[in-house]
Design a protein around this motif. Structure first.
Motif, mmCIF file in Angstrom:
data_model
loop_
_atom_site.group_PDB
_atom_site.id
_atom_site.type_symbol
_atom_site.label_atom_id
_atom_site.label_comp_id
_atom_site.label_asym_id
_atom_site.label_seq_id
_atom_site.Cartn_x
_atom_site.Cartn_y
_atom_site.Cartn_z
ATOM 1 N N THR A 95 0.823 -1.212 0.000
ATOM 2 C CA THR A 95 0.000 0.000 0.000
ATOM 3 C C THR A 95 0.855 1.259 0.000
ATOM 4 O O THR A 95 0.632 2.171 -0.812
ATOM 5 N N PHE A 290 -3.486 -8.719 3.022
ATOM 6 C CA PHE A 290 -3.202 -7.407 3.593
ATOM 7 C C PHE A 290 -2.966 -7.524 5.099
ATOM 8 O O PHE A 290 -3.882 -7.819 5.874
ATOM 9 N N TRP A 292 -1.469 -5.021 7.819
ATOM 10 C CA TRP A 292 -1.139 -3.601 7.806
ATOM 11 C C TRP A 292 0.169 -3.281 8.503
ATOM 12 O O TRP A 292 0.935 -2.454 8.027
ATOM 13 N N GLU A 302 1.870 -3.767 5.021
ATOM 14 C CA GLU A 302 1.515 -2.756 4.028
ATOM 15 C C GLU A 302 2.344 -1.480 4.194
ATOM 16 O O GLU A 302 2.519 -0.733 3.233
#
Length: 509
Positions: A95, A290, A292, A302
């Motif tokens: 991300t 995902f 984080w 991410e």
């Protein structure tokens, strides 16, 4: 833009002298076309992108349409840094990597816009023939001239070092593929990897294995001959030295115009890489999860603290500030320069995003960890992979044609500054080229990490040409015109601090 003959250099100084004898509006002393440098004497380059000749302009107006101008900027900027984008996304996290590509694209585009506009902010002076180093010299004197030369050398020599490392890699894998094919040898790399026809490997997981080439033969072929080949065809011990026999003589040629004819190879290579990435993704599928802030066995968070490694790579990946004025001067519709530059940056960012995201997302996790993504993503495909073999062939020949052009630009900029001649003697040129080649061989031998080399050189030369000089010049010009405001000062000082932080972070992470 490089004027690559002594006559052209002397004439350029004479033209600048004449231009100061009259006002910019008086065309009585404008140099006629027949004394201007010939078209084959003008080159532009982008580190890790390409280098090529540009056509001359008549009366300050180019002949290229907006479409051609956009493509030229895209083609000049795109280069081998695309091979490290997936690794950079892995270092930053998926991300944050995507966000950083978008933000760095916007930031470098704005700084490039400031470079384009820098000449127009100089009053009472004809700057139509100026390049950005001329603008730096106007504002900063001899310091601007020599510092721009220094950072230009860093970008050029850094690009040549990366090219040598990559050429050694591609030549090694190409030679290995050809030898195994000719001798009908079935070789399995001793590295973790997937099974099936679309094999993906993790070379970094086998870094503790002592054999450099790390392969085992399963055939009835001549084992002695195979072992002899592995001894003399080694990625870091021998192959970097073999390149000297081919490239050192080419570097000593007086004119590189022959190699400029192969500029189309850069476009073909990038297009083929996009095609390869698409085909591999179709066969491998999408593998994303995902997490984080936490890391597990197969996936990375991410957001990662190593994100400056990606910003260092991106600084060079979006770097065209040294030649953007030349490229835009050839635009037929000068009023569209900002629009065309923005579209070109958008296409470059889209290409980087596509390749980086697709390689990261399709990397097979599990069974392999995303940490296995290499600094050159082609290293994640074995040497006997047909599509990767073709990509390496394209890139190898492209780099072997661009490398002499980059060496020629180093020679022109450096030797002319110290000796007043781009080719003072064969001895001078040979000594310079031996130093450049020696740096490439040493890196390929002891530090063959293209991601590291790209981010260090990118953050260093980008500090000057991308962040500091465009912002400082803009603030100085506004101050002299009495138009400098606090918001403008804060924004551009912040940009300078970002560039400085980007450079410092490369040495801390």
């Amino acid at each position: 833009m490089q004027r690559v003959t002594d006559e052209a250099s002397a004439m350029n100084k004479r033209i600048h002298y004449y231009s100061r004898l009259t006002s910019p509006a008086d065309r009585a002393l404008i140099a006629p076309d027949h004394v201007l440098p010939a078209p084959d004497e003008i080159y532009v380059y982008s580190p890790l992108g390409t280098a090529f000749k540009v056509d001359s302009c008549t009366d300050g107006y180019g002949k290229n349409s907006s479409l051609v101008t956009i493509f030229m900027i895209w083609n000049t900027m795109m280069g081998t840094s695309i091979l490290s984008i997936p690794w950079g996304i892995k270092q930053a996290g998926f991300t944050s990597g995507v966000i950083l590509i978008l933000l760095m694209g916007i930031l470098t585009l704005y700084c490039c816009y400031r470079v384009v506009k820098s000449r127009q902010m100089i009053p009472l002076t004809d700057t139509s023939n100026w390049e950005f180093p001329d603008v730096c010299r106007y504002y900063f004197g001899s310091f601007g001239q020599w510092s721009s030369l220094l950072f230009s050398m860093i970008s050029l020599v850094g690009a040549m070092v990366v090219y040598w490392v990559l050429m050694s890699n591609f030549l090694f894998n190409t030679g290995k593929f050809i030898y195994n094919f000719v001798h009908d040898i079935n070789v399995t790399d001793i590295v973790p990897g997937t099974n099936g026809s679309n094999k993906v490997i993790c070379p970094s997981a086998a870094s503790d294995h002592p054999p450099q080439n790390r392969s085992v033969m399963f055939s009835s072929g001549n084992r002695t001959g195979f072992e002899l080949f592995e001894e003399w065809w080694d990625k870091s011990q021998t192959v970097p030295f073999y390149l000297i026999a081919v490239l050192l003589p080419l570097l000593n040629l007086k004119s590189p115009s022959f190699f400029a004819k192969f500029n189309v190879l850069g476009t073909v290579s990038v297009v083929y890489l996009v095609f390869l990435v698409t085909v591999k993704a179709v066969h491998l599928g999408i593998h994303l999860e995902f997490n984080w802030f936490t890391e597990n066995e197969f996936f990375v968070p991410e957001f990662r603290i190593l994100f400056p490694q990606l910003t260092g790579v991106l600084t060079l990946a979006f770097f065209i500030h040294n030649c953007v004025i030349t490229l835009l001067q050839n635009n037929r519709n000068q009023e569209n320069n900002v629009r065309d530059l923005s579209i070109a940056y958008f296409l470059v960012g889209l290409t980087y995003l596509y390749v980086g995201v697709i390689i990261f997302a399709s990397f097979p996790s599990p069974p392999l960890s995303k940490e296995c993504i290499e600094q050159n993503f082609l290293d994640n495909f074995p040497s006997d992979d047909i599509m990767s073999f073709v990509a390496r062939i394209f890139l190898l020949f492209q780099m072997m044609t661009v490398y002499p052009l980059l060496g020629y630009l180093v020679r022109v900029q450096l030797l002319r500054q110290f000796f007043g001649n781009a080719y003072p003697s064969l001895f001078h040129v040979l000594i310079l080229n031996l130093a450049i080649v020696g740096a490439g061989v040493a890196m390929a031998r002891f530090y063959p990490n293209i991601g590291g080399i790209i981010r260090y050189s990118g953050a260093t030369c980008g500090l000057a040409f991308v962040f500091v000089y465009p912002s400082l010049i803009y603030m100085i010009s506004l101050y002299r015109a009495g138009q400098l405001t606090w918001p403008a000062s804060i924004i551009h000082i912040f940009i300078i601090l970002l560039g400085l932080a980007n450079l410092i972070a490369q040495f801390l992470l």
